[in-house]
Design a protein around this motif. Structure first.
Motif, PDB file in Angstrom:
ATOM      1  N   ARG A 268       0.830  -1.206   0.000  1.00 40.56           N
ATOM      2  CA  ARG A 268       0.000   0.000   0.000  1.00 40.56           C
ATOM      3  C   ARG A 268       0.868   1.262   0.000  1.00 40.56           C
ATOM      4  O   ARG A 268       0.535   2.248  -0.657  1.00 40.56           O
ATOM      5  CB  ARG A 268      -0.943  -0.005   1.195  1.00 40.56           C
ATOM      6  N   TYR A 269       1.968   1.194   0.723  1.00 37.78           N
ATOM      7  CA  TYR A 269       2.857   2.364   0.749  1.00 37.78           C
ATOM      8  C   TYR A 269       3.439   2.629  -0.638  1.00 37.78           C
ATOM      9  O   TYR A 269       3.590   3.786  -1.049  1.00 37.78           O
ATOM     10  CB  TYR A 269       3.980   2.178   1.763  1.00 37.78           C
ATOM     11  N   ALA A 270       3.766   1.593  -1.369  1.00 38.11           N
ATOM     12  CA  ALA A 270       4.322   1.756  -2.712  1.00 38.11           C
ATOM     13  C   ALA A 270       3.332   2.480  -3.625  1.00 38.11           C
ATOM     14  O   ALA A 270       3.722   3.286  -4.482  1.00 38.11           O
ATOM     15  CB  ALA A 270       4.696   0.399  -3.296  1.00 38.11           C
ATOM     16  N   VAL A 271       2.035   2.222  -3.439  1.00 33.59           N
ATOM     17  CA  VAL A 271       1.012   2.925  -4.216  1.00 33.59           C
ATOM     18  C   VAL A 271       1.003   4.406  -3.843  1.00 33.59           C
ATOM     19  O   VAL A 271       0.932   5.280  -4.712  1.00 33.59           O
ATOM     20  CB  VAL A 271      -0.378   2.303  -3.986  1.00 33.59           C
ATOM     21  N   LEU A 272       1.071   4.691  -2.551  1.00 32.26           N
ATOM     22  CA  LEU A 272       1.127   6.083  -2.095  1.00 32.26           C
ATOM     23  C   LEU A 272       2.331   6.801  -2.695  1.00 32.26           C
ATOM     24  O   LEU A 272       2.230   7.959  -3.128  1.00 32.26           O
ATOM     25  CB  LEU A 272       1.198   6.129  -0.566  1.00 32.26           C
ATOM     26  N   GLN A 273       3.446   6.129  -2.732  1.00 32.27           N
ATOM     27  CA  GLN A 273       4.658   6.730  -3.281  1.00 32.27           C
ATOM     28  C   GLN A 273       4.459   7.084  -4.764  1.00 32.27           C
ATOM     29  O   GLN A 273       4.865   8.166  -5.211  1.00 32.27           O
ATOM     30  CB  GLN A 273       5.843   5.777  -3.103  1.00 32.27           C
ATOM     31  N   ARG A 274       3.816   6.189  -5.501  1.00 32.62           N
ATOM     32  CA  ARG A 274       3.530   6.479  -6.902  1.00 32.62           C
ATOM     33  C   ARG A 274       2.569   7.661  -7.047  1.00 32.62           C
ATOM     34  O   ARG A 274       2.697   8.481  -7.950  1.00 32.62           O
ATOM     35  CB  ARG A 274       2.944   5.250  -7.606  1.00 32.62           C
ATOM     36  N   ALA A 275       1.615   7.744  -6.135  1.00 29.49           N
ATOM     37  CA  ALA A 275       0.640   8.838  -6.184  1.00 29.49           C
ATOM     38  C   ALA A 275       1.320  10.186  -5.958  1.00 29.49           C
ATOM     39  O   ALA A 275       1.027  11.170  -6.656  1.00 29.49           O
ATOM     40  CB  ALA A 275      -0.453   8.616  -5.142  1.00 29.49           C
ATOM     41  N   GLN A 276       2.226  10.231  -5.003  1.00 25.42           N
ATOM     42  CA  GLN A 276       2.932  11.490  -4.741  1.00 25.42           C
ATOM     43  C   GLN A 276       3.806  11.877  -5.925  1.00 25.42           C
ATOM     44  O   GLN A 276       3.857  13.046  -6.330  1.00 25.42           O
ATOM     45  CB  GLN A 276       3.762  11.353  -3.460  1.00 25.42           C
ATOM     46  N   GLN A 277       4.464  10.892  -6.510  1.00 25.95           N
ATOM     47  CA  GLN A 277       5.301  11.150  -7.677  1.00 25.95           C
ATOM     48  C   GLN A 277       4.467  11.640  -8.861  1.00 25.95           C
ATOM     49  O   GLN A 277       4.874  12.549  -9.600  1.00 25.95           O
ATOM     50  CB  GLN A 277       6.064   9.878  -8.066  1.00 25.95           C
ATOM     51  N   PHE A 349      -5.791   4.219   7.772  1.00 22.05           N
ATOM     52  CA  PHE A 349      -6.595   3.045   8.077  1.00 22.05           C
ATOM     53  C   PHE A 349      -6.893   3.068   9.582  1.00 22.05           C
ATOM     54  O   PHE A 349      -6.062   2.639  10.392  1.00 22.05           O
ATOM     55  CB  PHE A 349      -5.848   1.770   7.674  1.00 22.05           C
ATOM     56  N   PRO A 350      -8.053   3.632   9.962  1.00 15.88           N
ATOM     57  CA  PRO A 350      -8.380   3.835  11.375  1.00 15.88           C
ATOM     58  C   PRO A 350      -8.181   2.584  12.222  1.00 15.88           C
ATOM     59  O   PRO A 350      -8.573   1.477  11.843  1.00 15.88           O
ATOM     60  CB  PRO A 350      -9.855   4.254  11.330  1.00 15.88           C
ATOM     61  N   GLY A 351      -7.520   2.821  13.359  1.00 12.41           N
ATOM     62  CA  GLY A 351      -7.233   1.734  14.286  1.00 12.41           C
ATOM     63  C   GLY A 351      -6.036   0.893  13.915  1.00 12.41           C
ATOM     64  O   GLY A 351      -5.657  -0.015  14.669  1.00 12.41           O
ATOM     65  N   GLN A 352      -5.416   1.191  12.744  1.00 12.18           N
ATOM     66  CA  GLN A 352      -4.297   0.377  12.288  1.00 12.18           C
ATOM     67  C   GLN A 352      -3.027   1.221  12.082  1.00 12.18           C
ATOM     68  O   GLN A 352      -2.150   1.235  12.923  1.00 12.18           O
ATOM     69  CB  GLN A 352      -4.680  -0.347  10.989  1.00 12.18           C
ATOM     70  N   TRP A 353      -2.991   1.934  10.970  1.00 10.04           N
ATOM     71  CA  TRP A 353      -1.800   2.720  10.660  1.00 10.04           C
ATOM     72  C   TRP A 353      -2.135   3.745   9.575  1.00 10.04           C
ATOM     73  O   TRP A 353      -3.213   3.714   8.985  1.00 10.04           O
ATOM     74  CB  TRP A 353      -0.652   1.828  10.191  1.00 10.04           C
ATOM     75  N   GLY A 354      -1.192   4.644   9.338  1.00  7.53           N
ATOM     76  CA  GLY A 354      -1.346   5.624   8.278  1.00  7.53           C
ATOM     77  C   GLY A 354       0.017   5.976   7.706  1.00  7.53           C
ATOM     78  O   GLY A 354       1.059   5.607   8.259  1.00  7.53           O
ATOM     79  N   ALA A 355       0.000   6.683   6.577  1.00 11.75           N
ATOM     80  CA  ALA A 355       1.255   7.093   5.945  1.00 11.75           C
ATOM     81  C   ALA A 355       0.998   8.359   5.128  1.00 11.75           C
ATOM     82  O   ALA A 355      -0.100   8.566   4.594  1.00 11.75           O
ATOM     83  CB  ALA A 355       1.798   5.989   5.045  1.00 11.75           C
ATOM     84  N   ARG A 356       2.009   9.201   5.028  1.00 10.79           N
ATOM     85  CA  ARG A 356       1.929  10.409   4.219  1.00 10.79           C
ATOM     86  C   ARG A 356       3.324  10.735   3.710  1.00 10.79           C
ATOM     87  O   ARG A 356       4.322  10.490   4.402  1.00 10.79           O
ATOM     88  CB  ARG A 356       1.364  11.577   5.037  1.00 10.79           C
ATOM     89  N   ILE A 357       3.390  11.284   2.489  1.00  5.89           N
ATOM     90  CA  ILE A 357       4.654  11.737   1.908  1.00  5.89           C
ATOM     91  C   ILE A 357       4.443  13.180   1.471  1.00  5.89           C
ATOM     92  O   ILE A 357       3.515  13.468   0.706  1.00  5.89           O
ATOM     93  CB  ILE A 357       5.066  10.900   0.684  1.00  5.89           C
ATOM     94  N   GLU A 358       5.293  14.080   1.936  1.00  5.71           N
ATOM     95  CA  GLU A 358       5.092  15.500   1.638  1.00  5.71           C
ATOM     96  C   GLU A 358       6.394  16.201   1.272  1.00  5.71           C
ATOM     97  O   GLU A 358       7.379  16.134   2.006  1.00  5.71           O
ATOM     98  CB  GLU A 358       4.478  16.209   2.845  1.00  5.71           C
ATOM     99  N   ASP A 359       6.351  16.877   0.134  1.00  6.38           N
ATOM    100  CA  ASP A 359       7.408  17.795  -0.272  1.00  6.38           C
ATOM    101  C   ASP A 359       6.789  19.157  -0.555  1.00  6.38           C
ATOM    102  O   ASP A 359       5.622  19.244  -0.964  1.00  6.38           O
ATOM    103  CB  ASP A 359       8.086  17.328  -1.565  1.00  6.38           C
ATOM    104  N   ILE A 360       7.576  20.207  -0.399  1.00  6.15           N
ATOM    105  CA  ILE A 360       7.209  21.527  -0.898  1.00  6.15           C
ATOM    106  C   ILE A 360       7.810  21.669  -2.285  1.00  6.15           C
ATOM    107  O   ILE A 360       9.008  21.395  -2.477  1.00  6.15           O
ATOM    108  CB  ILE A 360       7.737  22.648   0.016  1.00  6.15           C
ATOM    109  N   VAL A 361       6.973  22.070  -3.243  1.00  3.44           N
ATOM    110  CA  VAL A 361       7.451  22.259  -4.611  1.00  3.44           C
ATOM    111  C   VAL A 361       7.191  23.688  -5.059  1.00  3.44           C
ATOM    112  O   VAL A 361       6.268  24.345  -4.576  1.00  3.44           O
ATOM    113  CB  VAL A 361       6.787  21.269  -5.595  1.00  3.44           C
ATOM    114  N   ILE A 362       8.017  24.150  -5.979  1.00  2.00           N
ATOM    115  CA  ILE A 362       7.863  25.478  -6.572  1.00  2.00           C
ATOM    116  C   ILE A 362       7.680  25.293  -8.071  1.00  2.00           C
ATOM    117  O   ILE A 362       8.445  24.555  -8.712  1.00  2.00           O
ATOM    118  CB  ILE A 362       9.080  26.358  -6.272  1.00  2.00           C
TER     119      ILE A 362
END
Length: 383
Positions: A268-277, A349-362
Motif C-alpha cells: 500500500r505504501y508503494a502505491v502512495l509513493q507512486r501517487a505522490q510522484q 486506516f483507522p485503528g491500524q496505521w497511516g502514511a503520508r509523503i510531503e514535499d514543498i514544490v515550486i
C-alpha cells in the motif's frame, strides 16, 4: 536583492517592489486604497512584525491616480519602536503617530485623500474592533484585500524562493536525524521533544508544528503526539516544520517503519509513493490546482485506496504554513511559475496505521522544483 540577516527581513528593494505591485493591483480593482493591519500581509509588504493591539497600527496604501495620497503608516506613539526592524524608514514612508484621545481612523481616511464613501480593501486578519470604526468613517464597509494581494503572495519572487529552499534544506537535515529518535519504548512525546530541539538547532527560528503518529495514531492526519510508546512493527508518520528567517516556513512529512513492514503495508505504501510522484510530475504552469489533486487521487483510486485518502493534496506555503493556492478538487486556479505549495497525499486506516509523503514544490517554467530531497521510501529503522 535578498535576505538582510541584520533585520530578519529582505532588502529594502524587495519591499519597494511589493508596495508598487500592491498599489497597482488596488488601482486595477477600482479601490481607493488598501489598509493593512499587523499580520502576514503587513509582514509581506513591509517586513514588519508589529502585533495587533486595541490601538490601531496600519499601513495605508492609496491607489495611484490624481489626488492620491502617499503611503503612510499610522501607529500609536507608544508603539513607534515596533517599526524599527521593518523597512518603513528605509522606504521613506510617511509615519503619522497618534496618542490616546486622537482618532486614528480619521487619520486613515485623511491619508487616502478621498471623501466618503471610500471604497477600500482591508487585510483579512483585521480585528472587528478596527474594522467597524473604519467602516463608520469610510461610510461603507470595506472589502477584503485578499483578492488584491492573493496573486502577489501566491507567486513567490526570487528572494522568497531562496528562503523556501533554505527552509526545505533545514527540515531535511532534521528528517535525516529522525531515525535515531525512533527507538521502541520511547513515547511519541519523547520523540517530538528531540525533534523540536533539532528543528531549532538546524536553523529554524522556532517550531511551528510536530506530528509524531505511531501505529494507530498515524491514521489521524492531524494527530500531534501522545504518551503512546513506540513498538516494533509500528509505522510512524513524522510531519514537521517551522519558520526559517526571514520567516518562510518548512513543512515536510516522511513515514518510517520500526523494523521491516509486513507485505500489505509495503504494498500500500508503494502505491502512495507512486501517487505522490504522479502529482509532482503533473505540476507545470497552466495546469489547475484541482488537476494536481486528481493526479494523486487517480493513482490511489486505481488500487482501491480512494477512501483512504481523506484530505486535499496540498496547500500553499510562505510566511504562513497554510496559504493559497490550495491543491484540492474543484480548484480551477491555473498554476503560475513561482507558486509554492505542498504535495502530500496520504492513506489512513483507522485503528491500524497511516502514511503520508510531503514535499514543498515550486512551479518552474516547465515543471516543478522540490525544495526537499530526503528519500520517499518507507524508511526502515531498527526494531
Amino acid at each position: 536583492m535578498g535576505f538582510s540577516g541584520e533585520h530578519g527581513r529582505f532588502s529594502t528593494e524587495v519591499y519597494a517592489g511589493r508596495l508598487r505591485a500592491a498599489t497597482a493591483a488596488a488601482a486595477e480593482a477600482g479601490l481607493a486604497g488598501l489598509v493593512i493591519t499587523p499580520g502576514y500581509d503587513l509582514r509581506y509588504l513591509l517586513g514588519s512584525r508589529a502585533q495587533t493591539f486595541e490601538r490601531l497600527t496600519a499601513l495605508v496604501l492609496p491607489s495611484q491616480g490624481a489626488g492620491a495620497g502617499e503611503p503612510t503608516v499610522i501607529v500609536p506613539r507608544m508603539e513607534l519602536a515596533s517599526l524599527k526592524d521593518s523597512a518603513v524608514l528605509e522606504l521613506g514612508l510617511a509615519v503619522r503617530d497618534w496618542v490616546d484621545g486622537d482618532d486614528p481612523y480619521r487619520l486613515v481616511a485623511e491619508s487616502l485623500c478621498t471623501t466618503p464613501p471610500i471604497a477600500t480593501a482591508v487585510t483579512d486578519s483585521m480585528p472587528a474592533l478596527h474594522l467597524l470604526p473604519l467602516a463608520e468613517v469610510f461610510g461603507v464597509v470595506p472589502v477584503l484585500a485578499t483578492a488584491v494581494l492573493r496573486t502577489l503572495r501566491m507567486v513567490k519572487d526570487a528572494a522568497e524562493i531562496d528562503a523556501l529552499r533554505k527552509a526545505g534544506a533545514a527540515i531535511d537535515r532534521v528528517h535525516e536525524r529522525v531515525p535515531e529518535f525512533l527507538v521502541p519504548g520511547r513515547t511519541e512525546a519523547d520523540v517530538a521533544a528531540d525533534i523540536a530541539e533539532a528543528i531549532v538547532a538546524e536553523g529554524h527560528s522556532e517550531v511551528a508544528f510536530i506530528i509524531v503518529g505511531s501505529g494507530p495514531n498515524g491514521a489521524d492526519p492531524h494527530h500531534e503526539c501522545s504518551d503512546r510508546k513506540l513498538e516494533a512493527g509500528d509505522v510512524v508518520v513524522v510531519d514537521i516544520g517551522g519558520p526559517y528567517e526571514p520567516g518562510y516556513n518548512s513543512d515536510s512529512t516522511r513515514t518510517y517503519s520500526i523494523g521491516q513492514p509486513d507485505a500489505d503495508v509495503a504494498k500500500r505504501y508503494a502505491v502512495l509513493q507512486r501517487a505522490q510522484q504522479a502529482a509532482v510530475a503533473a505540476v507545470r504552469p497552466g495546469v489547475t490546482a484541482g488537476e494536481i489533486d486528481a493526479a494523486a487521487r487517480e493513482v490511489l483510486a486505481a488500487e482501491g485506496l480512494a477512501e483512504a485518502f481523506v484530505h486535499r493534496t496540498g496547500h500553499g506555503i510562505g510566511l504562513s504554513v497554510h496559504e493559497e493556492p490550495y491543491i484540492v478538487a474543484g480548484n480551477e486556479l491555473p498554476l503560475e511559475e513561482g507558486m509554492a505549495f505542498s504535495v502530500e497525499p496520504g492513506i489512513y486506516f483507522p485503528g491500524q496505521w497511516g502514511a503520508r509523503i510531503e514535499d514543498i514544490v515550486i512551479v518552474t517554467a516547465d515543471g516543478a522544483m522540490a525544495v526537499n530531497d530526503r528519500p520517499h521510501d518507507l524508511l526502515v529503522v531498527p526494531a
